[in-house]
Enzyme design. Structure first.
Site, PDB file in Angstrom:
ATOM      1  N   ASP A   1      20.029  16.981 -26.001  1.00 25.43           N
ATOM      2  CA  ASP A   1      18.566  16.822 -25.976  1.00 25.43           C
ATOM      3  C   ASP A   1      17.933  18.195 -25.721  1.00 25.43           C
ATOM      4  O   ASP A   1      17.804  18.637 -24.588  1.00 25.43           O
ATOM      5  CB  ASP A   1      18.218  15.831 -24.848  1.00 25.43           C
ATOM      6  CG  ASP A   1      16.729  15.587 -24.728  1.00 25.43           C
ATOM      7  OD1 ASP A   1      15.936  16.334 -25.337  1.00 25.43           O
ATOM      8  OD2 ASP A   1      16.355  14.643 -24.007  1.00 25.43           O
TER       9      ASP A   1
ATOM     10  N   LYS B   1      11.537  32.528 -25.970  1.00 22.94           N
ATOM     11  CA  LYS B   1      11.681  31.781 -27.225  1.00 22.94           C
ATOM     12  C   LYS B   1      12.901  32.301 -27.986  1.00 22.94           C
ATOM     13  O   LYS B   1      13.666  31.536 -28.576  1.00 22.94           O
ATOM     14  CB  LYS B   1      10.408  31.918 -28.074  1.00 22.94           C
ATOM     15  CG  LYS B   1      10.354  31.008 -29.289  1.00 22.94           C
ATOM     16  CD  LYS B   1      10.995  31.579 -30.544  1.00 22.94           C
ATOM     17  CE  LYS B   1      10.840  30.646 -31.727  1.00 22.94           C
ATOM     18  NZ  LYS B   1      11.449  31.169 -32.951  1.00 22.94           N
TER      19      LYS B   1
ATOM     20  N   GLU C   1      15.765  28.512 -38.906  1.00 21.77           N
ATOM     21  CA  GLU C   1      15.186  29.859 -38.974  1.00 21.77           C
ATOM     22  C   GLU C   1      16.219  30.888 -39.425  1.00 21.77           C
ATOM     23  O   GLU C   1      17.278  31.028 -38.805  1.00 21.77           O
ATOM     24  CB  GLU C   1      14.640  30.247 -37.585  1.00 21.77           C
ATOM     25  CG  GLU C   1      13.955  31.600 -37.565  1.00 21.77           C
ATOM     26  CD  GLU C   1      13.344  31.926 -36.199  1.00 21.77           C
ATOM     27  OE1 GLU C   1      12.964  30.994 -35.452  1.00 21.77           O
ATOM     28  OE2 GLU C   1      13.243  33.124 -35.889  1.00 21.77           O
TER      29      GLU C   1
ATOM     30  N   HIS D   1      14.880  40.421 -40.866  1.00 22.38           N
ATOM     31  CA  HIS D   1      14.322  39.074 -40.944  1.00 22.38           C
ATOM     32  C   HIS D   1      13.809  38.790 -42.342  1.00 22.38           C
ATOM     33  O   HIS D   1      14.022  37.736 -42.908  1.00 22.38           O
ATOM     34  CB  HIS D   1      13.180  38.975 -39.933  1.00 22.38           C
ATOM     35  CG  HIS D   1      12.763  37.581 -39.644  1.00 22.38           C
ATOM     36  ND1 HIS D   1      13.531  36.734 -38.889  1.00 22.38           N
ATOM     37  CD2 HIS D   1      11.679  36.882 -40.005  1.00 22.38           C
ATOM     38  CE1 HIS D   1      12.923  35.580 -38.797  1.00 22.38           C
ATOM     39  NE2 HIS D   1      11.792  35.638 -39.467  1.00 22.38           N
TER      40      HIS D   1
HETATM   41  C1  MEV Z   1      11.778  34.981 -33.255  1.00 26.52           C
HETATM   42  O1  MEV Z   1      12.169  33.664 -33.547  1.00 26.52           O
HETATM   43  C2  MEV Z   1      12.264  35.392 -31.882  1.00 26.52           C
HETATM   44  C3  MEV Z   1      11.804  36.771 -31.405  1.00 26.52           C
HETATM   45  O2  MEV Z   1      10.378  36.861 -31.473  1.00 26.52           O
HETATM   46  C4  MEV Z   1      12.294  36.947 -29.986  1.00 26.52           C
HETATM   47  C5  MEV Z   1      11.762  38.168 -29.289  1.00 26.52           C
HETATM   48  O3  MEV Z   1      10.667  38.675 -29.667  1.00 26.52           O
HETATM   49  O4  MEV Z   1      12.423  38.603 -28.329  1.00 26.52           O
HETATM   50  C6  MEV Z   1      12.324  37.866 -32.295  1.00 26.52           C
END
Ligand code: MEV
Length: 426
Positions: A281, A265, A81, A379
């Protein structure tokens, strides 16, 4: 003294120049350096999994600027990513202004589970198991004299009657096992399998499952940092305001599982990338992290962010981190060995302390961007390169098409293909 991980404009260098800096930093041999590009051959892959027919590559990047417990660290990250490595490096620079990251770990204790069924009285059976605790610990330790010689092995046995399950009452016996510098799944599973017949003899029940738990809540890593408000100042916003907005952004993840899932995430973007780079892992880590996030019955943020008494931003992250520096792919995969050398870690706990710091940095990067300019600006610039590549751009075309997409604010594959056609026709 270790050299500084604050390498300005590292991202502007060519991959070869970046590689040269890291080779020197970690004193990599030529063979190790070449593992960065041609890590795994098919013959080796064939020994790692079944039915191998090839090898799948992912980018191996370096996050700069990290200081963990006073030591400068370059963090190897394997991730597909865009923005993850840039985000971690940027946030590590912010934290560096406040002294970097601090981290600690508990001992490397894993839990093995033995499920016992067909018991008339699970509570009574639990008592019988506990009465023979030392016998069970000794037996478990006979399964792996090597880990015992390294001061690891079975530490304790616990018994949890579960009176209400879809198949009726049962008992689950927990073997608490110190895995030292290994992740430990194999040694714990072996111990559980060895104990099963004895548990049946003691309880008169029938053992079904004998397996490690990925909710490694006796193997926690904690990281924390303070970012001076001043370091968070943007062109438009005072640092104090950014601190406030980051805390507001975190607050939603503290109470709402929809946001907490995304927030966590973002943390795992950093944690997984270092876990993969070091041959660990990451599915086990993911499972443990999310189960830990839901430990009090509601799924919540793994981190906390607050304004400290000086008005600066204070962050903290705690999660189970079952990682190893021996065993599994950590020593088999040539690039994983290189990653460990770049990190300069000798123990699993050292590694976990860096990984939790990278997770906290990644969280900070996301919250800061979300609470200020939004995530898309940074991004999309990186995403545009992927879109351009997917549309068929090669070499210099990639940056040219990506720049055109960003300028147009249309990061779409059809537009990338059209721009590419036009560029090739002229
Ligand atoms: C994207 O891979 C991760 C984010 O969505 C984390 C977040 O929103 O805190 C940018």
């Amino acid at each position: 003294m270790s050299p500084s991980s604050r390498i300005s404009d590292f991202y502007k260098l060519s991959p070869a120049d970046r590689q040269r800096i890291v080779v020197e930093w970690a004193e990599l041999t030529n063979e190790q350096a070449s593992a960065l590009e041609n890590a795994l051959g098919l013959a080796q892959a064939d020994k790692m999994i079944e039915n191998a027919i090839g090898v799948y590559g992912l980018p191996f990047g370096i996050a700069t600027n990290f200081v963990v417990n006073g030591r400068d660290v370059l963090a190897p990250m394997v991730v597909e990513e865009p923005s993850v490595v840039a985000g971690a490096s940027y946030a590590a620079r912010l934290a560096r202004a406040g002294g970097g990251f601090h981290a600690e770990t508990t001992a490397s204790l894993m839990i093995g589970q033995i499920q016992v069924l067909d018991l008339d009285r699970p509570e009574q059976a639990a008592g019988k198991v506990l009465a023979q605790k030392q016998r069970l610990i000794d037996l478990a330790n006979r399964t792996d004299p090597v880990i015992v010689s390294l001061h690891g092995g079975a530490r304790d046995v616990e018994a949890r009657p579960l009176l209400d399950s879809p198949v009726g009452p049962m008992l689950v016996v927990h073997v608490i096992y110190d895995c030292r510098d290994a992740m430990g799944a194999n040694m714990v599973n072996t111990a559980c399998e060895a104990l099963a017949p004895v548990i049946e003899e003691i309880t008169g029940g029938r053992v079904n499952l004998r397996i490690l738990s990925n909710l490694a809540d006796r193997r926690l890593a904690r990281g924390w940092c303070v970012v001076p408000a001043k370091a968070l100042t943007t062109g438009d916003l005072a640092g104090e305001l950014v601190v406030e907005r980051v805390v507001e952004a975190w607050a939603l993840a503290a109470v709402d599982p929809y946001r907490a899932a995304t927030h966590n995430k973002g943390i795992m973007n950093g944690i997984d990338a270092v876990a993969i780079a070091t041959g660990n892992d990451w599915r086990a880590i993911e499972a443990g992290a999310h189960a830990y996030a839901a430990r009090d019955g509601s799924y919540r943020s793994l981190s906390t962010w607050s304004v400290n008494q000086d008005g600066d931003l204070a962050g903290r992250l705690e999660l189970p981190l079952a990682v190893g520096v021996v065993g599994g792919a950590t020593r088999v995969h040539p690039a994983a060995r290189v990653a460990l050398q770049i990190l300069g870690v000798a123990t699993a706990r050292d590694l976990a302390e860096i990984i939790v710091s990278v997770g906290l940095a990644q969280n900070l990067a996301a919250l800061r961007a979300l609470a200020t300019e939004g995530i898309q600006r940074g991004h999309m610039a990186l995403h545009a390169r992927q879109v351009a590549t997917a549309a068929g751009a090669v070499g210099d075309e990639v940056d040219r098409i990506a720049a055109a997409l960003v300028a147009e604010r249309t990061i779409r594959s059809d537009r990338a293909a059209a721009l590419l056609r036009a560029a090739r026709e002229t």
